[in-house]
Design a protein around this motif. Structure first.
Motif, PDB file in Angstrom:
ATOM      1  N   UNK A 156       0.729  -1.225  -0.160  1.00  0.00           N
ATOM      2  CA  UNK A 156       0.200  -0.003  -0.113  1.00  0.00           C
ATOM      3  C   UNK A 156       1.252   1.017   0.008  1.00  0.00           C
ATOM      4  N   UNK A 157       2.056   1.537   0.684  1.00  0.00           N
ATOM      5  CA  UNK A 157       2.314   2.219   1.055  1.00  0.00           C
ATOM      6  C   UNK A 157       3.594   2.684  -0.235  1.00  0.00           C
ATOM      7  N   UNK A 158       3.825   1.332  -1.447  1.00  0.00           N
ATOM      8  CA  UNK A 158       4.924   1.492  -2.334  1.00  0.00           C
ATOM      9  C   UNK A 158       3.986   2.259  -3.226  1.00  0.00           C
ATOM     10  N   UNK A 159       2.501   1.669  -3.509  1.00  0.00           N
ATOM     11  CA  UNK A 159       1.696   1.965  -4.323  1.00  0.00           C
ATOM     12  C   UNK A 159       1.829   3.222  -4.199  1.00  0.00           C
ATOM     13  N   UNK A 160       0.940   3.419  -2.688  1.00  0.00           N
ATOM     14  CA  UNK A 160       1.195   5.413  -2.804  1.00  0.00           C
ATOM     15  C   UNK A 160       1.689   6.581  -3.208  1.00  0.00           C
ATOM     16  N   UNK A 161       3.304   6.038  -2.839  1.00  0.00           N
ATOM     17  CA  UNK A 161       4.606   6.485  -2.896  1.00  0.00           C
ATOM     18  C   UNK A 161       4.831   6.497  -4.672  1.00  0.00           C
ATOM     19  N   UNK A 162       4.340   5.476  -5.486  1.00  0.00           N
ATOM     20  CA  UNK A 162       4.474   4.951  -7.019  1.00  0.00           C
ATOM     21  C   UNK A 162       3.519   6.244  -7.323  1.00  0.00           C
ATOM     22  N   UNK A 163       2.407   6.233  -7.030  1.00  0.00           N
ATOM     23  CA  UNK A 163       1.336   6.507  -7.663  1.00  0.00           C
ATOM     24  C   UNK A 163       1.755   8.574  -7.598  1.00  0.00           C
ATOM     25  N   UNK A 164       1.878   8.972  -6.323  1.00  0.00           N
ATOM     26  CA  UNK A 164       1.907  10.129  -6.268  1.00  0.00           C
ATOM     27  C   UNK A 164       3.044  10.821  -7.222  1.00  0.00           C
ATOM     28  N   UNK A 165       4.287  10.167  -7.188  1.00  0.00           N
ATOM     29  CA  UNK A 165       5.359  10.088  -8.619  1.00  0.00           C
ATOM     30  C   UNK A 165       5.152  10.055 -10.002  1.00  0.00           C
ATOM     31  N   UNK A 166       4.234   8.747 -10.540  1.00  0.00           N
ATOM     32  CA  UNK A 166       3.834   9.130 -11.479  1.00  0.00           C
ATOM     33  C   UNK A 166       2.593   9.797 -11.641  1.00  0.00           C
ATOM     34  N   UNK A 167       2.262  10.635 -10.852  1.00  0.00           N
ATOM     35  CA  UNK A 167       1.166  11.632 -11.053  1.00  0.00           C
ATOM     36  C   UNK A 167       1.661  13.183 -10.941  1.00  0.00           C
ATOM     37  N   UNK A 168       2.573  13.509 -10.072  1.00  0.00           N
ATOM     38  CA  UNK A 168       3.069  14.945 -10.418  1.00  0.00           C
ATOM     39  C   UNK A 168       3.837  14.982 -11.175  1.00  0.00           C
ATOM     40  N   UNK A 169       4.073  13.555 -12.481  1.00  0.00           N
ATOM     41  CA  UNK A 169       5.187  13.586 -13.745  1.00  0.00           C
ATOM     42  C   UNK A 169       4.629  14.451 -14.615  1.00  0.00           C
ATOM     43  N   UNK A 170       4.591  15.803 -15.150  1.00  0.00           N
ATOM     44  CA  UNK A 170       3.702  15.783 -16.832  1.00  0.00           C
ATOM     45  C   UNK A 170       3.569  14.479 -17.754  1.00  0.00           C
ATOM     46  N   UNK A 171       2.636  14.631 -18.228  1.00  0.00           N
ATOM     47  CA  UNK A 171       2.401  13.952 -19.422  1.00  0.00           C
ATOM     48  C   UNK A 171       2.746  12.435 -18.489  1.00  0.00           C
TER      49      UNK A 171
END
Length: 501
Positions: A22-37
């Motif tokens: 859950x923590x890994x997915x939250x962190x990866x998702x946040x990073x993916x979301x913050x990167x434009x495109x």
């Protein structure tokens, strides 16, 4: 309702292995979301190989965390550099970026995170009380009902295709065409296989999804690699004021239900939900002149709706195997691949899996608030990732993921073709979601259509097979007529209220 199952799901979600994913997915998702495109659909598609060999519930928790984590992170780039991480973060630019220009970037990001948390929690409670009744209702579905449901879902997606129904229909038919490749299960005839043995089983839709979302986005962004905007380093205070909170509470509570109910509708997704929430909030606001200039209400309303729409879109995916957004379409394909079959029987056969997921979403939203507030400074640095490093990494992950699906180099060529298709769709402004949805449901729709025509002696009889099919047929007509009705009402409004110079 048996609340003991919900409590058991909570304890399962709190198991160390599930908390870790859950923590890994939250962190990866946040990073993916913050990167434009990039966005939730791209993030899930690229990171699907992580789920190989995992327990089904852990894989589901990971993908869900990436999904709503990306929605949390998507507004970061909207607020900081006026560039939405994905379509659902567009509305966050309207007042989020003006707050950054006023030196309130930290406050904007923290209150946006709180708005997302409240919207998500409201939707989770809606999920608890509405998911089971909806799943029980879906047990009444037979072949005819499923055919009409698929048709309605496709029509709803096409009708909401950025106001261009013709383009939506075209991409939908492309998806349906791809879904017919392989051996026809009814007649045994090879269709469009080009004498390639690997294609006899059809094209794995995960390869197409990775190609369109991941490879296509990389190809598109490579043309703008030297045009990226530099983020504003002045993030101001990391916490919002009491006055900002007082202004925000009512818009958050109003927008959550809007996002949840729109999220349930196939094809609406976070983009429509967030834009409608922003429009609604602006229409009822007394300080309309402040919107677009840094009004905190204009930021929290779409963020609350966006987060609740993500939870709402899970309901049709889990109960009827109909994705409510592009990201859940990708997730649906991944779930089927790892052995989880969404549908009406999921709540009866695997209630522990469903309620563990719901509890994990509640916990995950809290974790994401901590990540997005306590790590504001670090999140800003992620925006400085050089594109020349990021895009090759995404390409490697894309080809690796495609190869591990079937261990065939043929999938490399399919991936490249899908990437080129994704690039063309992006450049020509064609909607992708109708294609993805058609690709996912195409085979099931064809098989159910063949069964229904035998049962009801012809395709026309399917429309009148039951009250459900009649209702879905009327909804299909209404969904396709909706854009025309809105257009006519807009013209009439202009005639009644002509602009004065």
């Amino acid at each position: 309702m048996d609340f003991s199952i919900i409590i058991d799901g909570l304890f399962t979600a709190l198991q160390p292995i599930n908390l870790m994913w859950l923590v890994i997915g939250a962190i990866l998702g946040t990073i993916v979301g913050i990167l434009p495109g990039l966005g939730p659909a791209t993030g899930i598609a690229v990171l699907i190989p992580l789920t190989f060999g995992m327990e089904p519930i852990s894989a589901l928790i990971l993908m869900a965390a990436i999904y709503y984590g990306a929605l949390f992170g998507g507004s970061r780039s909207s607020i900081l550099i006026n560039t939405p991480g994905d379509g659902s973060s567009i509305a966050a630019t309207f007042d989020g970026y003006p707050m950054t220009k006023k030196g309130q970037a930290g406050q904007a990001m923290s209150i946006a995170a709180i708005a997302s948390l409240i919207g998500g929690v409201m939707a989770i409670f809606g999920f608890i009380f509405l998911a089971i009744p909806l799943a029980q209702f879906a047990l009444n579905f037979g072949p005819a009902e499923y055919v009409m449901l698929f048709i309605f879902a496709l029509s709803a997606v096409v009708a909401l295709s950025m106001g261009n129904i013709a383009k939506g229909f075209l991409t939908m038919f492309i998806g349906l065409g791809i879904s017919t490749i392989g051996v026809d299960l009814q007649s045994g005839v090879h269709r469009f296989t080009l004498d390639v043995p690997h294609l006899t089983d059809g094209i794995d839709f995960i390869v197409i999804i990775i190609g369109i979302y991941a490879l296509g986005e990389v190809l598109y962004n490579m043309f703008n690699i030297n045009k990226a905007k530099k983020p504003d380093q002045n993030i101001g205070s990391k916490w919002f004021t009491k006055e900002q909170w007082k202004k925000s509470l009512a818009p958050i509570l109003r927008s959550g239900p809007i996002g949840f109910f729109l999220g349930i509708l196939p094809g609406s997704g976070g983009t429509i939900s967030s834009l409608l929430a922003y429009s609604t909030q602006k229409q009822i606001a007394k300080n309309k002149e402040e919107y677009g200039k840094g009004a905190v209400e204009g930021l929290v309303a779409p963020e609350s709706a966006n987060s609740s729409a993500a939870v709402g879109s899970m309901i049709p995916m889990l109960t009827m195997a109909i994705p409510g957004s592009g990201a859940t379409a990708v997730m649906l394909g991944a779930l089927i691949m790892i052995g989880i079959q969404p549908g009406p029987l999921l709540f009866e056969n695997s209630p522990d899996l469903v309620w563990t997921l719901i509890n994990s979403m509640f916990i995950g939203n809290i974790i994401l608030v901590i990540i997005n507030i306590a790590m504001v400074g670090m999140l800003v640095k992620v925006l400085h990732t050089p594109p020349k490093v990021l895009y090759p990494l995404v390409l490697v992950l894309s080809f690796l993921g495609a190869y591990t699906l079937g261990y065939s180099t043929v999938d490399f060529y399919i991936l490249i073709l899908a990437g080129v298709l994704g690039l063309l769709l992006r450049v020509l402004n064609y909607p992708v979601v109708p294609l993805i949805l058609a690709l996912i449901v195409g085979n099931d729709m064809e098989q159910n259509f063949m069964r229904a025509t035998v049962i009801y002696d012809g395709p026309v009889s399917i429309l009148f097979a039951s009250p459900i099919t009649i209702g879905l047929a009327l909804l299909t007509i209404l969904s396709l007529s909706y854009p025309l009705i809105i257009k006519l009402l807009g013209r009439r409004k202009k005639k009644d209220h002509p602009m004065t110079m």
